[in-house]
Write a protein that holds these residues in place. Structure first.
Motif, PDB file in Angstrom:
ATOM      1  N   LEU A 182       0.884  -1.170   0.000  1.00  0.00           N
ATOM      2  CA  LEU A 182       0.000   0.000   0.000  1.00  0.00           C
ATOM      3  C   LEU A 182       0.917   1.213   0.000  1.00  0.00           C
ATOM      4  CD1 LEU A 182      -1.530  -2.261   2.005  1.00  0.00           C
ATOM      5  CD2 LEU A 182      -3.229  -0.430   1.977  1.00  0.00           C
ATOM      6  N   MET A 183       0.999   1.880  -1.149  1.00  0.00           N
ATOM      7  CA  MET A 183       1.968   2.972  -1.271  1.00  0.00           C
ATOM      8  C   MET A 183       1.255   4.314  -1.431  1.00  0.00           C
ATOM      9  SD  MET A 183       5.125   3.555  -3.885  1.00  0.00           S
ATOM     10  CE  MET A 183       4.087   4.265  -5.149  1.00  0.00           C
ATOM     11  N   GLY A 186       3.479   9.429   0.469  1.00  0.00           N
ATOM     12  CA  GLY A 186       4.263   9.921   1.604  1.00  0.00           C
ATOM     13  C   GLY A 186       5.690   9.379   1.647  1.00  0.00           C
ATOM     14  N   ILE A 187       6.365   9.630   2.766  1.00  0.00           N
ATOM     15  CA  ILE A 187       7.778   9.255   2.890  1.00  0.00           C
ATOM     16  C   ILE A 187       7.932   7.767   3.235  1.00  0.00           C
ATOM     17  CG2 ILE A 187       9.886   9.642   4.264  1.00  0.00           C
ATOM     18  CD1 ILE A 187       8.822  12.536   4.747  1.00  0.00           C
ATOM     19  N   ASP A 188       7.014   7.260   4.055  1.00  0.00           N
ATOM     20  CA  ASP A 188       7.256   5.956   4.675  1.00  0.00           C
ATOM     21  C   ASP A 188       7.047   4.750   3.763  1.00  0.00           C
ATOM     22  OD1 ASP A 188       7.636   7.539   6.893  1.00  0.00           O
ATOM     23  OD2 ASP A 188       5.628   7.223   7.670  1.00  0.00           O
ATOM     24  N   SER A 189       5.914   4.707   3.081  1.00  0.00           N
ATOM     25  CA  SER A 189       5.608   3.456   2.370  1.00  0.00           C
ATOM     26  C   SER A 189       6.596   3.110   1.245  1.00  0.00           C
ATOM     27  CB  SER A 189       4.154   3.418   1.903  1.00  0.00           C
ATOM     28  OG  SER A 189       3.703   4.667   1.482  1.00  0.00           O
ATOM     29  N   HIS A 207      -1.732   2.248  -5.126  1.00  0.00           N
ATOM     30  CA  HIS A 207      -1.915   3.617  -4.616  1.00  0.00           C
ATOM     31  C   HIS A 207      -3.386   4.027  -4.739  1.00  0.00           C
ATOM     32  CE1 HIS A 207      -1.229   7.828  -3.783  1.00  0.00           C
ATOM     33  NE2 HIS A 207      -1.877   8.142  -4.883  1.00  0.00           N
ATOM     34  N   MET A 267      -8.966   0.016   2.133  1.00  0.00           N
ATOM     35  CA  MET A 267      -7.708  -0.086   1.369  1.00  0.00           C
ATOM     36  C   MET A 267      -7.099  -1.475   1.521  1.00  0.00           C
ATOM     37  SD  MET A 267      -5.669   3.434   2.109  1.00  0.00           S
ATOM     38  CE  MET A 267      -6.252   5.028   1.543  1.00  0.00           C
ATOM     39  N   VAL A 284       1.942  -5.051   2.536  1.00  0.00           N
ATOM     40  CA  VAL A 284       2.992  -4.274   3.215  1.00  0.00           C
ATOM     41  C   VAL A 284       2.509  -2.842   3.384  1.00  0.00           C
ATOM     42  CG1 VAL A 284       5.354  -3.372   2.997  1.00  0.00           C
ATOM     43  CG2 VAL A 284       4.837  -5.689   2.217  1.00  0.00           C
ATOM     44  N   THR A 285       2.711  -2.277   4.579  1.00  0.00           N
ATOM     45  CA  THR A 285       2.405  -0.855   4.781  1.00  0.00           C
ATOM     46  C   THR A 285       3.633  -0.149   5.357  1.00  0.00           C
ATOM     47  OG1 THR A 285       1.722  -0.840   7.087  1.00  0.00           O
ATOM     48  CG2 THR A 285       0.055  -1.534   5.485  1.00  0.00           C
ATOM     49  N   SER A 294      -3.498   7.176  13.788  1.00  0.00           N
ATOM     50  CA  SER A 294      -4.060   5.978  13.166  1.00  0.00           C
ATOM     51  C   SER A 294      -3.127   4.784  13.318  1.00  0.00           C
ATOM     52  CB  SER A 294      -4.330   6.238  11.685  1.00  0.00           C
ATOM     53  OG  SER A 294      -3.126   6.664  11.075  1.00  0.00           O
ATOM     54  N   GLN A 295      -1.956   5.010  13.899  1.00  0.00           N
ATOM     55  CA  GLN A 295      -0.995   3.910  14.005  1.00  0.00           C
ATOM     56  C   GLN A 295      -0.762   3.485  15.459  1.00  0.00           C
ATOM     57  OE1 GLN A 295       2.443   4.812  11.481  1.00  0.00           O
ATOM     58  NE2 GLN A 295       1.071   5.653   9.938  1.00  0.00           N
ATOM     59  N   LYS A 320      11.100   8.350  12.836  1.00  0.00           N
ATOM     60  CA  LYS A 320      10.947   9.116  11.588  1.00  0.00           C
ATOM     61  C   LYS A 320      12.303   9.529  11.008  1.00  0.00           C
ATOM     62  CE  LYS A 320       7.943  10.751   8.645  1.00  0.00           C
ATOM     63  NZ  LYS A 320       6.775  10.043   8.079  1.00  0.00           N
ATOM     64  N   ASP A 342      -3.361  14.319   0.845  1.00  0.00           N
ATOM     65  CA  ASP A 342      -3.462  12.943   1.321  1.00  0.00           C
ATOM     66  C   ASP A 342      -4.942  12.554   1.385  1.00  0.00           C
ATOM     67  OD1 ASP A 342      -3.537  10.652   2.778  1.00  0.00           O
ATOM     68  OD2 ASP A 342      -2.116  11.315   4.305  1.00  0.00           O
TER      69      ASP A 342
HETATM   70  P1  ATP Z   1       3.324   7.250   4.440  1.00  0.00           P
HETATM   71  O1  ATP Z   1       4.487   8.161   4.636  1.00  0.00           O
HETATM   72  O2  ATP Z   1       3.657   5.946   3.797  1.00  0.00           O
HETATM   73  O3  ATP Z   1       2.148   7.939   3.838  1.00  0.00           O
HETATM   74  P2  ATP Z   1       2.320   7.830   7.010  1.00  0.00           P
HETATM   75  O4  ATP Z   1       3.217   7.791   8.172  1.00  0.00           O
HETATM   76  O5  ATP Z   1       1.938   9.131   6.424  1.00  0.00           O
HETATM   77  O6  ATP Z   1       2.891   6.844   5.889  1.00  0.00           O
HETATM   78  P3  ATP Z   1      -0.417   7.174   7.076  1.00  0.00           P
HETATM   79  O7  ATP Z   1      -0.723   8.251   6.149  1.00  0.00           O
HETATM   80  O8  ATP Z   1      -1.102   7.054   8.387  1.00  0.00           O
HETATM   81  O9  ATP Z   1       1.069   7.045   7.477  1.00  0.00           O
HETATM   82  O10 ATP Z   1      -0.603   5.794   6.309  1.00  0.00           O
HETATM   83  C1  ATP Z   1      -0.225   4.569   6.889  1.00  0.00           C
HETATM   84  C2  ATP Z   1       0.008   3.565   5.779  1.00  0.00           C
HETATM   85  O11 ATP Z   1      -1.199   3.319   5.056  1.00  0.00           O
HETATM   86  C3  ATP Z   1       0.976   4.059   4.733  1.00  0.00           C
HETATM   87  O12 ATP Z   1       2.319   3.857   5.101  1.00  0.00           O
HETATM   88  C4  ATP Z   1       0.587   3.251   3.534  1.00  0.00           C
HETATM   89  O13 ATP Z   1       1.125   1.953   3.605  1.00  0.00           O
HETATM   90  C5  ATP Z   1      -0.937   3.164   3.693  1.00  0.00           C
HETATM   91  N1  ATP Z   1      -1.581   4.254   2.945  1.00  0.00           N
HETATM   92  C6  ATP Z   1      -2.012   5.440   3.402  1.00  0.00           C
HETATM   93  N2  ATP Z   1      -2.552   6.195   2.407  1.00  0.00           N
HETATM   94  C7  ATP Z   1      -2.443   5.457   1.286  1.00  0.00           C
HETATM   95  C8  ATP Z   1      -2.795   5.671  -0.090  1.00  0.00           C
HETATM   96  N3  ATP Z   1      -3.354   6.799  -0.500  1.00  0.00           N
HETATM   97  N4  ATP Z   1      -2.543   4.682  -0.969  1.00  0.00           N
HETATM   98  C9  ATP Z   1      -1.944   3.539  -0.571  1.00  0.00           C
HETATM   99  N5  ATP Z   1      -1.599   3.292   0.691  1.00  0.00           N
HETATM  100  C10 ATP Z   1      -1.832   4.221   1.621  1.00  0.00           C
END
Ligand code: ATP
Ligand code: MG
Length: 391
Positions: A182-183, A186-189, A207, A267, A284-285, A294-295, A320, A342
């Motif tokens: 799930l991408m 953002g920075i993390d996924s 996405h 999602m 994978v997230t 939310s985490q 982070k 977002d």
């Molecule tokens: P990221 O930097 O990956 O967006 P985040 O710390 O901003 O992570 P969230 O926005 O809470 O965290 O999202 C948590 C996770 O949910 C993301 O890491 C991603 O795996 C999934 N996710 C969130 N938004 C989307 C999206 N629009 N499409 C696909 N996956 C998503």
């Protein structure tokens, strides 16, 4: 005397694979072949505990090394002088190498892979060592030498080298099966995806975007991120899944504080369905505990519940700053920080619930045509594909 520079690639984890080692090494060789296409690599050969890249005369050596450093499974990358396996030629190459930079201590690390060669490793060490010591007035230091001259004697050719560049480590992409990531934009996924590639997985990227409720910039970011991740896995599928309709339905049926978790559960279910179609064995997230509301552990539990496949969260214990450093190193950071909207922040209050229980949501979810929403999202998703080399 024929003499040229090759690149030797050595591995570590692959070396621990016992009977399966040749299979992993072949995969690494094939990945190196693909990624260095067009850079003047004439031949990629897997020999014993290393892969040899034979360079053409006008190859861009620096670029080959830099590119090889991105390939998972490679641990040490060394430019090496290749000469015929003859004592005289080997010694001359060792002298040439030693002439490049001043040094006061050194060692010779010979390895006789070709047991038919007339000198064994210790004889080579002693004999070449003596020549270098006299010629350069340097002393032998076995434990902490300034210059370590490796001599690898193989059947027809021998390799003399002293420099190691650090490889990416991990396992060759494609040896560990497929995951669906799930991408977001953002920075993390994207970092989470990269970490799974490093363990040998291939990643299908999914996405979700809220176009036309918002501008489509996250779609473009996802495509740019997919291109960067493709540099590490060579075949990439990216699914852009429309999420706006689902969000409108959630807006009607689910109270504000529960919506982020409701979005995530959908999602997860849609990605689970795509994963099954694509033959992926896990989701994978990019989550890490407590990073945002939310985490929390409770919300992670509630989000995970509708999945049928395991969900991996490779960043779960990272903070982070560590994630940002990694994003910079793999060159996704610059794309991730471009502005976008977002989709998960649409129609949610400033402070969503940090502890949503599944039973609270299920009551509301009953009012949604979940199956239909999932199948519409699948039917309306767009697929982009990237390959390396690109033609
Ligand atoms: P990221 O930097 O990956 O967006 P985040 O710390 O901003 O992570 P969230 O926005 O809470 O965290 O999202 C948590 C996770 O949910 C993301 O890491 C991603 O795996 C999934 N996710 C969130 N938004 C989307 C999206 N629009 N499409 C696909 N996956 C998503
Ligand atoms: Mg995000």
């Amino acid at each position: 005397m024929s003499k040229s520079t090759d690149i030797l690639i050595r591995f570590h984890e692959i070396g621990l694979k016992g009977k399966n080692q040749p299979l992993f090494a072949r995969h690494l060789a094939e990945n190196l072949r693909r990624v260095t296409a067009g850079l003047g690599v004439e031949e990629v050969q897997s020999v014993r505990m290393m892969i040899k890249l034979k360079l053409s005369e006008n190859a861009d050596r620096e670029q080959v090394i830099k590119t090889a450093q991105t390939v998972f499974g490679a641990v040490k990358i060394s430019p090496a002088i290749r000469v015929a396996s003859e004592y005289q030629a080997i010694t001359e190459a060792a002298i040439n190498l030693a002439s490049l930079k001043p040094f006061s201590s050194f060692r010779i690390s010979a390895n006789r892979a070709d047991k038919k060669f007339h000198m064994n490793s210790s004889e080579l060490n002693a004999s070449i060592g003596q020549i270098i010591a006299t010629k350069f007035k340097a002393k032998v230091d076995l434990s902490n030498p300034e210059l370590n001259i490796h001599v690898e004697v193989q059947k027809n050719d021998s390799f003399i080298y002293s420099e190691d560049y650090r490889g990416a480590g991990g396992l060759p992409v494609g040896t560990a099966g497929k995951v669906a990531v799930l991408m977001s934009g953002g920075i993390d996924s994207p970092v989470a995806a990269w970490r799974m590639l490093k363990r040998g997985c291939k990643a299908v990227l999914v996405h979700f975007h809220s176009f036309p409720l918002v501008e489509g910039r996250s779609r473009e970011k996802a495509q740019e991120l997919a291109k960067v991740l493709n540099l590490y896995q060579y075949d990439t599928k990216l699914f852009l899944v429309p999420f706006a309709e689902i969000q409108k339905r959630i807006l009607l049926e689910i109270p504000g504080p529960l919506r982020v978790v409701a979005y995530r559960r959908l999602m997860i279910q849609i990605t689970d369905a795509i994963a099954k179609i694509e033959g992926a064995k896990a989701l994978v997230t990019g989550e890490s505990v407590g990073q945002v509301g939310s985490q929390t552990l409770q919300n992670i539990l509630t989000v995970s519940e509708p999945a049928t496949l395991p969900i991996f969260r490779p960043l779960i214990g990272m903070d982070k700053i560590e994630i940002i450093d990694q994003a910079k190193a793999i060159e996704t950071y610059g794309i991730s920080i471009l502005p976008d909207e977002d989709c998960c922040t649409l129609f949610v209050p400033k402070s969503p619930s940090t502890a949503v229980k599944p039973y609270e949501l299920i009551e509301y979810e009953k009012k949604l045509p979940i199956k239909e929403l999932i199948s519409n999202a699948l039917n309306e998703s767009e697929l982009f594909e990237y390959h390396l080399p690109s033609s």
